[in-house]
Design a protein around this motif. Structure first.
Motif, PDB file in Angstrom:
ATOM      1  N   UNK B  97       1.022  -1.418   0.086  1.00  0.00           N
ATOM      2  CA  UNK B  97      -0.454  -0.043  -0.077  1.00  0.00           C
ATOM      3  C   UNK B  97       0.888   1.097  -0.369  1.00  0.00           C
ATOM      4  N   UNK B  98       0.596   2.387  -0.752  1.00  0.00           N
ATOM      5  CA  UNK B  98       1.376   3.505  -0.770  1.00  0.00           C
ATOM      6  C   UNK B  98       1.660   4.197   0.797  1.00  0.00           C
ATOM      7  N   UNK B 100       3.756   2.719   3.031  1.00  0.00           N
ATOM      8  CA  UNK B 100       4.759   2.566   2.757  1.00  0.00           C
ATOM      9  C   UNK B 100       5.016   2.229   1.691  1.00  0.00           C
ATOM     10  N   UNK B 102       8.823   1.472  -0.553  1.00  0.00           N
ATOM     11  CA  UNK B 102       9.580   0.742  -0.752  1.00  0.00           C
ATOM     12  C   UNK B 102      10.712   1.316  -2.060  1.00  0.00           C
ATOM     13  N   UNK B 121       4.840   8.962 -11.013  1.00  0.00           N
ATOM     14  CA  UNK B 121       3.989   8.109 -11.239  1.00  0.00           C
ATOM     15  C   UNK B 121       3.042   7.277 -10.231  1.00  0.00           C
ATOM     16  N   UNK B 122       4.040   7.450  -9.229  1.00  0.00           N
ATOM     17  CA  UNK B 122       2.717   7.539  -7.658  1.00  0.00           C
ATOM     18  C   UNK B 122       1.502   8.267  -7.036  1.00  0.00           C
ATOM     19  N   UNK B 125      -1.085   8.529 -10.123  1.00  0.00           N
ATOM     20  CA  UNK B 125      -1.950   6.950  -9.883  1.00  0.00           C
ATOM     21  C   UNK B 125      -2.554   7.145  -8.592  1.00  0.00           C
ATOM     22  N   UNK B 169      10.805   8.948  -6.531  1.00  0.00           N
ATOM     23  CA  UNK B 169       9.748   8.494  -6.535  1.00  0.00           C
ATOM     24  C   UNK B 169       8.565   8.037  -5.328  1.00  0.00           C
ATOM     25  N   UNK B 173       4.852   9.471  -3.626  1.00  0.00           N
ATOM     26  CA  UNK B 173       3.481   9.459  -2.857  1.00  0.00           C
ATOM     27  C   UNK B 173       3.598   9.480  -1.639  1.00  0.00           C
TER      28      UNK B 173
END
Lengths: 261, 281
Positions: B97-98, B100, B102, B121-122, B125, B169, B173
């Protein structure tokens, strides 16, 4: 770009073509066989074919079937290949089916298909479809399988659903491999197009070729071979241009054989 | 062996001194077993329990094969544990999920997207308007030191630059927790040092919770509030060490600081102990 070696590299394919025609010319003159016209005779026959309305209609009908067969094959095979590459269950289901179809020459299926669907466009388009599908499925499958897991995880963390990941990550990530498959498929489309018309003669480039063969018009036969070959080279060159544009972002790959662009 | 942190300085760790520190992630008796062959099971993680406090920079340190990355993947929701559970703010984690974000050693950038495209991108989205997402992304790209590279493709960047993009990146988000999986492991020593410095500078602006997997002792000590030392076969928590060193940390000051040196020496000794079952190193 204008260094001597670069110039030589650009001119090399042309020299290869001229060399081939020269060998042909010499061999034909030496053999003096009626069924083996010289290169010049064959080339002279080309304008006659391309100037003839009937022949042009035939060739365009061939290209139309080829385009439809190729298009449908690509539209079906890419999603199937990608799904197979990302789902073991889907791969386990389709793999045996494809293994059975794979070694069968698609043209060999034509008589059976003709019994069901007749000798018309549908049969020939279907055979082209079958010929194109396998390499496209295979390369899409391999491309999808090779997509880095961490890339998909990154997408998942951003909130992409499994379907979104397939379309927005797996598809573009596998695109270089998919297009390699499509390129092979395009050449196979041309081959199956001619063979299908050889078996079900009715119209098309293959029909012109084999009718001429029956009537002993060997210069026309060889002229058609040149035309079909040139069509293949042009299609491949156009496709290669498109491919190179679409995957500009990709790691530099080995240049494929048969690159005339 | 116990590392006793020296609390001689006037500085107090804002994370460990907050009473009570609020837990953001709770790892509750997590075990992970991989079936390597029909009869043999490999226990990657055995009964791991760990609480991570909000705003803390926590490193998981251990020899290769101790399951530290697996633990991170479980917190990320990318891998389901064989048993046990992970909770984020009291809610059981069932998938990615956004909240967390990575950052992987392999960068995992989208190669068909430019630097700007990757960072946007995030937010895109999450339906942030294009103009807004672009402005935020450009600012982030500048923050990670890549201004001028917005329209480059990943293949045109060095490893260090790729990892900067990957960090931007993920930050784009706004995850509450950063999950960093040996992010500098693939980089040369010099680049690695520079990225560690820059990561600390960025982190000190908003103090997001960070879970940072590494096998480098000085990296762990330099960056962290807490170092979780793991042992392998099966992967267990050997020790949790509070790193009581002042922030903001400057590498040139820290390297001369005897407290830093003691942490490194002590933890290295502990590392040797947990690793001696494996390689001779």
């Amino acid at each position: 770009m204008t260094s001597p070696s670069a110039l030589a590299r650009r001119a090399a394919p042309m020299f290869a073509c001229i060399g081939l025609l020269a060998v042909w010319q010499v061999a034909s003159l030496a053999l003096k066989n009626d069924s083996f016209p010289t290169a010049i005779e064959a080339i002279r026959a080309i304008p006659d074919i391309l100037g003839d309305k009937e022949s042009l209609i035939n060739i365009l009908a061939s290209l139309r079937r080829m385009a439809i067969g190729f298009g449908i094959a690509v539209l079906v095979s890419i999603p199937l290949g990608l799904l197979m590459g990302r789902s073991r269950a889907v791969a386990a289901f389709f793999n045996p089916l494809l293994m059975v179809i794979y070694p069968v020459p698609k043209a060999a299926l034509m008589p059976i298909i003709m019994l069901w669907l007749g000798v018309g466009d549908i049969t020939k388009t279907l055979v082209i479809f079958l010929g194109v599908s396998l390499p496209v499925i295979y390369h899409s499958f391999e491309g999808a399988k090779a997509v880095e897991e961490k890339m998909l995880w990154s997408g998942a963390a951003m909130g992409l659903s499994p379907l979104q990941r397939l379309i927005r990550i797996v598809l573009p990530a596998a695109l270089p491999e998919i297009l390699t498959g499509c390129r092979t498929g395009l050449v196979l489309a041309l081959i199956t197009m001619i063979t299908s018309e050889m078996i079900a003669r009715q119209s098309g480039a293959g029909n012109i070729l084999f009718n001429a063969l029956d009537m002993g018009q060997y210069d026309t036969v060889y002229a058609m071979i040149i035309i079909v070959g040139a069509m293949g080279i042009c299609l491949d060159a156009v496709f290669e241009r498109v491919r190179a544009r679409l995957v500009r972002w990709s790691e530099p790959q080995f240049d494929m054989p048969l690159s005339f662009s | 062996m116990k590392v006793v942190p020296s609390r001689s300085s006037e500085w107090v760790n804002p994370v460990t001194s907050q009473q009570p520190a609020s837990a953001i992630i709770e790892i509750d008796r997590v075990s992970q077993v991989f079936q390597t062959s029909a009869r043999k099971d490999h226990v990657a993680l055995s009964d791991i329990s760990l609480t991570i406090e909000e705003g803390a920079f926590v490193s998981i340190l251990g020899p290769s094969g101790c399951g530290k990355s697996t633990l991170l993947y479980i917190v990320g929701g990318f891998v389901n544990p064989t048993s046990g559970a992970v909770r984020m703010k009291g809610q059981a984690i069932t998938g990615p999920g956004p909240d967390r974000g990575p950052v992987f050693q392999e960068f995992a950038l989208f190669p068909w997207k430019t630097v700007l495209g990757n960072v946007m991108y995030g937010p895109r989205q999450q339906r942030v308007r294009a103009a807004e997402a672009e402005a935020q992304s450009r600012a982030l790209i500048e923050m990670v030191g890549l201004k001028g590279y917005e329209n480059f493709y990943p293949k045109e960047l060095s490893g260090g630059m790729k990892q900067r993009v990957a960090l931007a990146r993920t930050l784009a988000y706004h995850p509450e927790v950063l999950l960093m999986d040996e992010p500098f492991g693939a980089l040369d020593a010099h680049t690695r040092t520079r990225l560690q410095n820059d990561l600390l500078n960025i982190w000190e602006r908003d103090r997001k919770t960070v879970l940072f997997v590494t096998h480098s002792v000085d990296e762990a000590v330099f960056l962290s509030d807490k170092v979780v030392m793991m042992s392998k076969s099966p992967g267990r928590i050997r020790e949790v060490i509070d790193i009581d060193l002042p922030r903001p940390r400057r590498r040139n000051e820290l390297l001369l600081d005897p407290r830093y040196q003691k942490y490194v020496v002590d933890i290295e000794r502990m590392f040797d102990e947990v690793d001696e079952t494996g390689s001779a190193s």
